[in-house]
Design an enzyme around this catalytic site. Structure first.
Site, mmCIF file in Angstrom:
data_model
loop_
_atom_site.group_PDB
_atom_site.id
_atom_site.type_symbol
_atom_site.label_atom_id
_atom_site.label_comp_id
_atom_site.label_asym_id
_atom_site.label_seq_id
_atom_site.Cartn_x
_atom_site.Cartn_y
_atom_site.Cartn_z
ATOM 1 C CG ASP A 10 -1.621 1.262 1.491
ATOM 2 O OD1 ASP A 10 -2.286 1.739 0.556
ATOM 3 O OD2 ASP A 10 -1.525 1.811 2.611
ATOM 4 C CG LEU A 11 1.486 3.719 -3.098
ATOM 5 C CD1 LEU A 11 1.061 4.548 -4.306
ATOM 6 C CD2 LEU A 11 3.002 3.541 -3.073
ATOM 7 N N GLY A 45 -5.257 2.621 -3.258
ATOM 8 C CA GLY A 45 -6.543 3.216 -3.594
ATOM 9 C C GLY A 45 -6.396 4.332 -4.611
ATOM 10 C CE LYS A 196 -5.327 -0.700 -1.331
ATOM 11 N NZ LYS A 196 -4.336 -0.144 -0.389
ATOM 12 C CG ASN A 222 -7.723 1.210 1.425
ATOM 13 O OD1 ASN A 222 -7.060 1.142 2.456
ATOM 14 N ND2 ASN A 222 -7.353 1.951 0.401
#
Length: 269
Positions: A10-11, A45, A196, A222
């Site tokens: 994830d970022l 996302g 995801k 998420n």
């Protein structure tokens, strides 16, 4: 050498520090993992246009999951597959109409790289302007003609749950909804059945990596399905409690190189 692992990152709040940069430590560990044959990919996302710079910075050559699984593709291989599953435009317009009964600041629809703002909003324009998207402003009931990849409702904290409860009551079978972390009180909506993990599974199947050798990092709701899907679902030290509760392990925060430290330890780098 350790068996080949698939590492999904994830970022925001995970790989990225709070200033939206990748730390020297994280970058060095990722480079070393890739040099030893491990596969590293991004699952975010964000749309591709605002994650591409990190993809390039890490010199990745893997598929990428964007819009929480509503869009998965391989930037360097057009033959890999192009998986775009937008929300039905009629459902999106029904949600816009329903929002008129609640207090909200704005509704934003993203059709891949075209952005539609219900109201003009300078602050949000700054966030969404990455990659110079085409922007349209006006009542979404009139201006939105294509099925959106995602729909965002920006509201106040006291309205957030009321709107989410309405969406659950009326649209539960056709949408997935998430909320952003403070200070932005935003509800993010994509088509039902997407997350995801859906994109990550496509990549895992492609590379032939079993779940016990998938490592996924995340901090927000998420990321839940992705962390549950991975054999090593890792919550950041700064993750919400819900993520920490389902994770196999909790690493240091995004400000403390949690991603790099965990990978280095797991893969003995």
């Amino acid at each position: 050498m350790a068996e080949k692992h698939l590492i999904a990152l994830d970022l925001d709040g995970t790989l990225l520090k709070d200033d939206k940069t990748i730390s020297t430590r994280n970058k060095a560990v990722i480079e070393k993992a890739r040099a030893e044959g491990h596969i590293v990919m991004i699952a975010t996302g964000r749309p591709y246009r605002s994650s591409e710079m990190y993809y390039r910075e890490l010199e990745l050559d893997t598929p990428i999951v964007n819009f929480n699984g509503a869009f998965t593709h391989h930037p360097l291989d057009q033959n890999w597959g192009f998986y775009h599953e937008p929300l039905d435009v009629k459902v999106a317009k029904d949600i816009v109409e329903a929002c008129r009964s609640f207090q909200f600041h704005n509704i934003i629809a993203e059709v891949m790289d075209d952005i539609y703002f219900h109201y003009h909003d300078e602050k949000l324009l700054e966030i969404f302007n990455y990659g110079n998207p085409r922007i349209t402003t006006g009542d979404l009931a009139n201006y939105l003609t294509d099925s959106p990849t995602s729909l965002l409702i920006h509201t106040e904290e006291d309205q957030l749950q009321k709107i989410r409860d309405h969406l659950s009551a009326v649209h539960a079978e056709v949408i997935e909804q998430r909320s952003w972390a403070a200070p932005w009180h935003v509800i993010e909506i994509i088509r039902s059945g997407l997350n995801k993990a859906v994109g990550l599974k496509k990549a895992a199947d492609y590379y032939g990596i079993p779940s016990e050798r998938i490592v996924a990092f995340g901090d927000e709701d998420n990321d839940l399905e992705m962390l549950e899907f991975a054999g090593h679902g890792i919550a950041m030290g700064n993750a919400i409690d819900q993520v920490k509760n389902i994770a196999n392990s909790v690493t240091l925060s995004n400000e403390e190189d949690g991603v790099g430290e965990y990978i280095a330890d797991l893969l003995k780098l």
